[in-house]
Scaffold this motif. Structure first.
Motif, PDB file in Angstrom:
ATOM      1  N   MET A 171      60.933   5.711   6.980  1.00 50.40           N
ATOM      2  CA  MET A 171      59.678   5.394   6.604  1.00 50.40           C
ATOM      3  C   MET A 171      58.845   6.560   6.537  1.00 50.40           C
ATOM      4  O   MET A 171      58.023   6.673   5.610  1.00 50.40           O
ATOM      5  N   THR A 172      59.153   7.615   7.634  1.00 54.58           N
ATOM      6  CA  THR A 172      58.352   8.823   7.516  1.00 54.58           C
ATOM      7  C   THR A 172      58.885   9.901   6.764  1.00 54.58           C
ATOM      8  O   THR A 172      58.253  10.842   6.561  1.00 54.58           O
ATOM      9  N   GLY A 173      60.318   9.903   6.519  1.00 58.00           N
ATOM     10  CA  GLY A 173      60.937  10.822   5.811  1.00 58.00           C
ATOM     11  C   GLY A 173      61.240  12.138   6.724  1.00 58.00           C
ATOM     12  O   GLY A 173      61.651  13.225   6.407  1.00 58.00           O
ATOM     13  N   ASN A 174      60.866  11.983   8.012  1.00 53.66           N
ATOM     14  CA  ASN A 174      60.993  13.037   9.261  1.00 53.66           C
ATOM     15  C   ASN A 174      62.269  12.538  10.042  1.00 53.66           C
ATOM     16  O   ASN A 174      62.265  11.863  10.764  1.00 53.66           O
ATOM     17  N   ASP A 191      61.870  11.829  13.757  1.00 53.13           N
ATOM     18  CA  ASP A 191      61.456  10.421  14.094  1.00 53.13           C
ATOM     19  C   ASP A 191      62.675   9.332  14.374  1.00 53.13           C
ATOM     20  O   ASP A 191      62.491   8.460  14.903  1.00 53.13           O
ATOM     21  N   TRP A 226      57.463  17.979  19.268  1.00 58.37           N
ATOM     22  CA  TRP A 226      56.270  18.454  18.486  1.00 58.37           C
ATOM     23  C   TRP A 226      56.697  19.888  17.873  1.00 58.37           C
ATOM     24  O   TRP A 226      56.269  20.522  17.078  1.00 58.37           O
ATOM     25  N   THR A 250      64.686  19.486  14.200  1.00 56.94           N
ATOM     26  CA  THR A 250      65.481  18.313  14.433  1.00 56.94           C
ATOM     27  C   THR A 250      66.743  18.531  15.283  1.00 56.94           C
ATOM     28  O   THR A 250      67.100  17.661  16.142  1.00 56.94           O
ATOM     29  N   PHE A 266      62.274   4.275  11.525  1.00 61.47           N
ATOM     30  CA  PHE A 266      60.996   5.194  11.668  1.00 61.47           C
ATOM     31  C   PHE A 266      61.419   6.432  10.767  1.00 61.47           C
ATOM     32  O   PHE A 266      60.515   6.965  10.120  1.00 61.47           O
ATOM     33  N   ALA A 267      62.600   6.815  10.910  1.00 59.79           N
ATOM     34  CA  ALA A 267      62.910   8.128  10.180  1.00 59.79           C
ATOM     35  C   ALA A 267      62.656   7.986   8.673  1.00 59.79           C
ATOM     36  O   ALA A 267      62.235   8.662   7.841  1.00 59.79           O
TER      37      ALA A 267
END
Length: 262
Positions: free
Chosen positions: A98-101, A104, A179, A183, A95-96
């Motif tokens: 794929m999103t670069g966040n 995640d 939200w 991180t 997840f992290a």
């Protein structure tokens, strides 16, 4: 009640508590299982807090998860808890990446916690509390508590409500942080909330089950039934042989004829 009855009751209660504790440790992994669920996330947030490197943090978390599995395999121990940690970390890393966040990394675990909370509540409302489905095989009672042990079913329902509400409370803290917080804040709060809610839920489960009726060992019942069936068949076969007059009568004359011929 005589003076001899009291120790017997205390001994039975202590045995029931010991069995319950052993079953909970087996089902939830005990201290080692808790460590295996905490270490990968702790390592991820520690490294990310220091250098903000998502790739290094993710690689370190996956690596330590795999090491924990290898240690389990080397010790010939059950690997289900370690493997669950690997899968959780792997999903978080995917997840992290794929999103670069980096936040995640924690999202799959949070969604799993929410789904598990709802599963505890929904199954309890449906009359098949999830904690009973999990612990039934451990206690060797399978689903006998549903129809044959109402006191135990009530205890499982209470425990499932406890798990569901505790996990929902945990989600109510984590999702707003996902939200609004960064991180590192989310990571440290999540690590801090790994063990205390879990211990509270396990303790409440132990309290409810320690006061519940003893489990019905359906495996022992099946073994006893199979043994009784074998004994019935053996008795029937023996009776059949003993009640057959031709078996004994025909053997002697035949033997006599052979001896006379000899």
């Amino acid at each position: 009640m005589t003076s001899l009855d009291k120790p017997t009751d205390d001994t039975s209660a202590n045995d029931a508590r010991a069995v319950t504790e052993a079953a909970l440790f087996e089902a939830f992994g005990g201290v080692r299982g808790m460590v295996e669920t905490v270490v990968p996330g702790l390592l991820f947030v520690t490294i990310y807090t220091i250098n903000k490197d998502l790739h290094l943090s993710a690689i370190a978390a996956v690596a330590v998860s795999l090491v924990l599995v290898v240690v389990r395999l080397a010790m010939k121990d059950t690997v289900k808890h370690a493997f669950s940690g690997v899968f959780g970390v792997a999903f978080g890393v995917v997840f992290a990446m794929m999103t670069g966040n980096a936040k995640d990394f924690y999202l799959p675990g949070m969604l799993y916690t929410l789904g598990l909370a709802l599963a505890y509540i929904v199954t309890t409302l449906a009359g098949v509390p999830l904690i009973g489905l999990i612990l039934g095989p451990v206690f060797k009672e399978n689903l006998s508590w549903r129809t044959r042990n109402p006191g135990r079913k009530k205890a499982y329902a209470k425990a499932s409500w406890a798990w569901g509400l505790i996990l929902l409370a945990k989600c109510a803290i984590l999702f707003p942080l996902y939200w609004w917080a960064d991180t590192t804040q989310l990571g440290w709060v999540l690590v801090a909330l790994k063990i205390p809610p879990f211990l509270l839920a396990v303790w409440l489960t132990w309290v409810f089950l320690a006061k519940a009726p003893a489990p019905i060992d359906v495996f022992a019942e099946m073994e006893a039934e199979e043994k009784a069936e074998e004994e019935r068949k053996a008795a029937a076969l023996a009776a059949q042989r003993g009640d057959d007059p031709d078996a004994a009568d025909t053997a002697e004359p035949t033997g006599g004829r052979h001896r006379r011929q000899a």
